[in-house]
Every structure is written in C-alpha cells, then in structure tokens.
Design an enzyme around this catalytic site. Structure first.
Site, short mmCIF file in Angstrom:
data_model
loop_
_atom_site.label_atom_id
_atom_site.label_comp_id
_atom_site.label_asym_id
_atom_site.label_seq_id
_atom_site.Cartn_x
_atom_site.Cartn_y
_atom_site.Cartn_z
N ASP A 190 5.03 -4.88 5.17
CA ASP A 190 3.63 -4.64 4.80
C ASP A 190 3.51 -4.05 3.39
O ASP A 190 4.42 -3.38 2.92
CB ASP A 190 2.99 -3.62 5.76
CG ASP A 190 2.54 -4.27 7.07
OD1 ASP A 190 2.95 -5.40 7.35
OD2 ASP A 190 1.78 -3.61 7.80
N HIS A 230 -6.72 -3.65 0.78
CA HIS A 230 -6.21 -2.61 1.67
C HIS A 230 -7.14 -1.43 1.95
O HIS A 230 -6.68 -0.29 2.09
CB HIS A 230 -4.87 -2.08 1.12
CG HIS A 230 -3.93 -1.61 2.21
ND1 HIS A 230 -3.94 -0.32 2.70
CD2 HIS A 230 -2.96 -2.26 2.89
CE1 HIS A 230 -3.00 -0.21 3.64
NE2 HIS A 230 -2.38 -1.37 3.77
N HIS A 239 8.13 -1.56 5.40
CA HIS A 239 7.21 -1.52 4.26
C HIS A 239 7.98 -1.74 2.95
O HIS A 239 8.94 -1.03 2.68
CB HIS A 239 6.49 -0.17 4.20
CG HIS A 239 5.54 0.03 5.34
ND1 HIS A 239 5.97 0.39 6.60
CD2 HIS A 239 4.19 -0.12 5.42
CE1 HIS A 239 4.92 0.47 7.41
NE2 HIS A 239 3.83 0.16 6.73
ZN LIG Z 1 -0.80 -1.68 5.01
#
Ligand SMILES: [Zn+2]
Length: 241
Positions: free
Chosen positions: A49, A104, A192
């Site tokens: 992500d 986001h 991430h």
């Molecule tokens: Zn995110």
C-alpha cells in the site's frame, strides 16, 4: 376486533423488522470485501500500500523480481502522475497495479459521492489504457457510499488477513517472522512501500524483510501470486470510464 387489530399491528411490525434485517444483510453483502481466499492450497498474495514511492518501490519490486515473486501494488493514483515511468516499470516487471484512491484521504461517513475511486480510475486509464479491478480504501475505511462508488468504478474491494504493523517495525527479521507466523494458504499479506502516497517515506525495514519473507513462504510450499491469480478474476478492466 381490538385483538384482531393488535395482531395485525404486531404482524406489520414483525414484517418491518424482518425486512430491515434482510435489507441490512443485503446492504452489507453489496459492500463485502475480500480478506483472503479459501481453497487455494499453495497460493498467497503479497500486497503493498501507499506507493508509488520512488527508490523504495523500485527496491521492493526488484527484490520480488529476483525471487520470481509477482506482487500487487495498491497505488495512490496521484503518484502515477508524478512517477509514470515507475508505474510502467512495475507493470513491465509483471506486478499488478491496484487502486488505493486518488490522494489518500480518509473517507468521511457524510461523503455521499466518494469521487476518489473514479478519479483514480481515470488517472490509471490515462496512464495505461485500462483500469485496476481491485480497490483498497485508505486505512481500510469503508462506508456504504465508498462501496457503491467502488462498484460503479468496476472494482472489488480487497483488504487483507495478514498485517503486522510493518510501518512501526525496525527489525526486518522480526517483521518477517511476524508475517510467517500469521500467513496461511490463501492469505492476502499487507505491507507498505510508502506512507499515504508521500514520496521519500522510509519503508527500508519492510524492503529489507522481503528476502526472509519470500524464503519463509517458499520453505512452507507457499507461492506468492498476484491478486488476479489468487482470486481467479481479471486484474484490469477497460470498462471503467
Ligand atoms: Zn494507505
């Protein structure tokens, strides 16, 4: 007579309650998201992500490539405008790009339109001539309006079942051990490569943990595949404008 009316009122109330419960179930099912898949004896999906994030994304993709392990990158679409060559590179390397909103923001319950999903799709379409088929809402926050917008933009929502707070971790060996302790056949692993789409975010511990994660999966007979392969549905759609 009065008893009859009471019975009818009770019946009507019961019907309303039944409809409310059934409607609620349907509403929830319409917004159902995927966290893992059953019946996948040897496949798992590694997902990232919050990129694109320059050298960090590049290093993650290259490490995966050395192990022959394709992954799925949930990309903040704005970063594709800023780093188009990196986006194309990921696709050339065989990784799948998925939709992680346009820039986001955390979805608000009062946002009836949730334009983030479609705006991101338009950005991906401009860059690739097709759109991702998978969406992950920022922070995993879903509302009925987010779910409706995702469906309108021809996507399915995909969350995860393995999450180890890799953004807080400082020890790559511990990070890898935590992932391997939770993973099972059919798992969707959340890692991430960025932070909210900000270029330059430090995710070096996650990148450093990848070899141990990939070797550990291999030792258990688990093969990392892209989400489209794990779920058995196309990863992109051109029916998205
Ligand atoms: Zn995110």
């Amino acid at each position: 007579m009065r008893a009859n009316r009471r019975a009818r009122v009770a019946l009507a109330l019961a019907a309303v309650m039944l409809l409310t419960v059934a409607g609620g179930r349907l509403w929830l099912r319409a917004g159902a998201s995927i966290t893992h898949t059953e019946g996948s004896p040897s496949f798992v999906a590694i997902t990232f992500d919050d990129g694109l994030n320059g050298d960090t994304t590049r290093a993650a993709a290259d490490t995966l490539g050395r192990y022959g392990a394709p992954a799925t990158f949930f990309v903040v679409a704005r970063t594709v405008v800023e780093q188009p060559e990196l986006a194309r590179r990921l696709r050339r390397q065989g990784h799948l790009i998925a939709n992680h909103s346009y820039d986001h923001p955390r979805a608000k319950k009062s946002d009836l339109r949730y334009t983030q999903a479609a705006r991101a799709q338009a950005t991906f379409y401009d860059a690739f001539g097709e759109c991702p088929a998978f969406f992950r809402p920022p922070w995993g926050v879903q509302t009925p309006f987010v779910n409706a917008a995702v469906k309108r933009a021809r996507m399915r929502t995909v969350l995860w079942d393995v999450e180890v707070a890799d953004w807080d971790e400082t020890d790559p060996a511990r990070l890898a051990a935590n992932v391997l302790a939770k993973v099972r056949p059919g798992s969707i692993i959340l890692l991430h490569d960025g932070e909210d789409g900000h270029l330059g975010a430090d995710r070096s511990t996650t990148v450093a943990a990848l070899p141990a994660i990939l070797e550990g999966l291999n030792a258990r007979g688990l093969t990392p595949v892209r989400l489209d392969q794990l779920l058995g549905t196309p990863g992109y759609t051109s029916d998205c404008r």
